[in-house]
Design a protein around this motif. Sequence first.
Motif, short mmCIF file in Angstrom:
data_model
loop_
_atom_site.label_atom_id
_atom_site.label_comp_id
_atom_site.label_asym_id
_atom_site.label_seq_id
_atom_site.Cartn_x
_atom_site.Cartn_y
_atom_site.Cartn_z
N GLU A 113 0.80 -1.22 0.00
CA GLU A 113 0.00 0.00 0.00
C GLU A 113 0.84 1.27 0.00
O GLU A 113 0.71 2.11 -0.90
CB GLU A 113 -0.94 0.00 1.22
N TYR A 114 1.71 1.42 1.01
CA TYR A 114 2.40 2.69 1.18
C TYR A 114 3.33 3.00 0.00
O TYR A 114 3.30 4.10 -0.57
CB TYR A 114 3.20 2.70 2.49
N ALA A 115 4.21 2.04 -0.35
CA ALA A 115 5.15 2.30 -1.45
C ALA A 115 4.42 2.50 -2.78
O ALA A 115 4.71 3.45 -3.51
CB ALA A 115 6.17 1.15 -1.55
N PRO A 116 3.45 1.63 -3.15
CA PRO A 116 2.73 1.89 -4.41
C PRO A 116 2.01 3.23 -4.43
O PRO A 116 1.96 3.89 -5.47
CB PRO A 116 1.74 0.72 -4.48
N ALA A 117 1.45 3.65 -3.28
CA ALA A 117 0.75 4.94 -3.25
C ALA A 117 1.72 6.09 -3.52
O ALA A 117 1.39 7.04 -4.25
CB ALA A 117 0.07 5.12 -1.90
N SER A 118 2.92 6.02 -2.95
CA SER A 118 3.92 7.07 -3.19
C SER A 118 4.32 7.12 -4.68
O SER A 118 4.43 8.19 -5.27
CB SER A 118 5.16 6.82 -2.33
N VAL A 119 4.52 5.94 -5.26
CA VAL A 119 4.94 5.89 -6.66
C VAL A 119 3.83 6.40 -7.58
O VAL A 119 4.08 7.16 -8.52
CB VAL A 119 5.34 4.45 -7.05
N ARG A 120 2.59 6.02 -7.28
CA ARG A 120 1.47 6.49 -8.12
C ARG A 120 1.35 8.00 -8.05
O ARG A 120 1.07 8.65 -9.07
CB ARG A 120 0.17 5.81 -7.68
N ALA A 121 1.53 8.58 -6.85
CA ALA A 121 1.45 10.04 -6.73
C ALA A 121 2.54 10.71 -7.56
O ALA A 121 2.31 11.75 -8.20
CB ALA A 121 1.59 10.44 -5.26
N TYR A 122 3.75 10.11 -7.59
CA TYR A 122 4.83 10.67 -8.40
C TYR A 122 4.51 10.57 -9.89
O TYR A 122 4.72 11.50 -10.66
CB TYR A 122 6.13 9.94 -8.08
N LEU A 123 3.99 9.41 -10.31
CA LEU A 123 3.69 9.20 -11.73
C LEU A 123 2.55 10.07 -12.21
O LEU A 123 2.40 10.30 -13.41
CB LEU A 123 3.36 7.72 -11.99
N ASN A 124 1.72 10.57 -11.28
CA ASN A 124 0.62 11.47 -11.66
C ASN A 124 1.11 12.89 -11.96
O ASN A 124 0.35 13.70 -12.49
CB ASN A 124 -0.44 11.51 -10.56
N LEU A 125 2.37 13.19 -11.59
CA LEU A 125 2.92 14.50 -11.89
C LEU A 125 3.23 14.61 -13.38
O LEU A 125 3.49 13.61 -14.04
CB LEU A 125 4.20 14.73 -11.08
N PRO A 126 3.23 15.83 -13.94
CA PRO A 126 3.61 15.98 -15.36
C PRO A 126 5.03 15.49 -15.59
O PRO A 126 5.94 15.84 -14.84
CB PRO A 126 3.51 17.50 -15.58
#
Length: 306
Positions: free
Chosen positions: A228-241
């Motif tokens: 949960e925690y690591a995937p959530a961080s990565v998804r938030a980064y990938l949502n950036l331009p």
Amino acid sequence: MIPELHLLPPALSWIVHPAAAFALIHWAGILYSRRGRVPGDVLWAAGIIVVIGVLGAAWVAHPAAGMLLGFFGQRAFRRWSGHVPALLAGLVAAAAFMALGATWLMFPLTVMAVIWATTAGLTGRQVDLDERLPQPAALPEHAGGLPVIGTENREAVPVTSTSTVTAATRTAVPDAFTALHLDERLPGDIRAQLAALDLRTAEALTHLRALGQEGSEGAYVARTIRDEYAPASVRAYLNLPRTRADVTPIEDGKTGRDLLREQLDLLLNAVQDILDATLHAGGQELLTHQRFLREKFGKKARELDV
């Protein structure tokens, strides 16, 4: 660390920064093309980065080092035996970038070396051997379908064949976390951190399972960090331009990549704390058993000596 040499006149010192941007474009074009197999081209492009860094744009070493990690991931983990000279040239470039200030490169390179030694170092040779074996003719079942049969034999086809092929296909698909550190959209250092996090959480869960603590709080935290925690961080980064995620500050001068790196470091430290607690618990059990053996057999041994 190589010192910056401000050789250009102050009025022209600004020119090294746009030059650094063009050097990075050239560097990426070398690494991720056929020219990345030529060690001379790799060293030449790295030399341009070093010269520009020494002239006053030392920051250029950091994005160049991140691209280099992607280069290692691309060349070292797939039929690496044909890329040895280029990989050695990449290591020379890595040493130069670390001398310019990108010392953080040492940690992901070490992690990648460990992963390579345990996986790609063996599978790379296996791929080469497989390519020499005669390949069977393409049949419908190779694509996940059923064998071609005549109408008269249609009843002989097992009903479970489709489900068997589907189950085998599902097992070949990597889990969500493994897919994260294989995602080529992520910088090389981030992928290396995710690979290290994968190894540490697996180690922690294995030790806790051996101690009979699979349902403990530590095991729950390790699984939650991984799932949960690591995937959530990565998804938030990938949502950036994509064009701004690594260069535009978001908070306190830190880019999205910097913030993701910090979050993954926190998660790595949390898993390390779980491993330390597991070691302490195992050590206490070992000490208890030692006291038991000393009380049970220590006195008898002295009596036998008498």
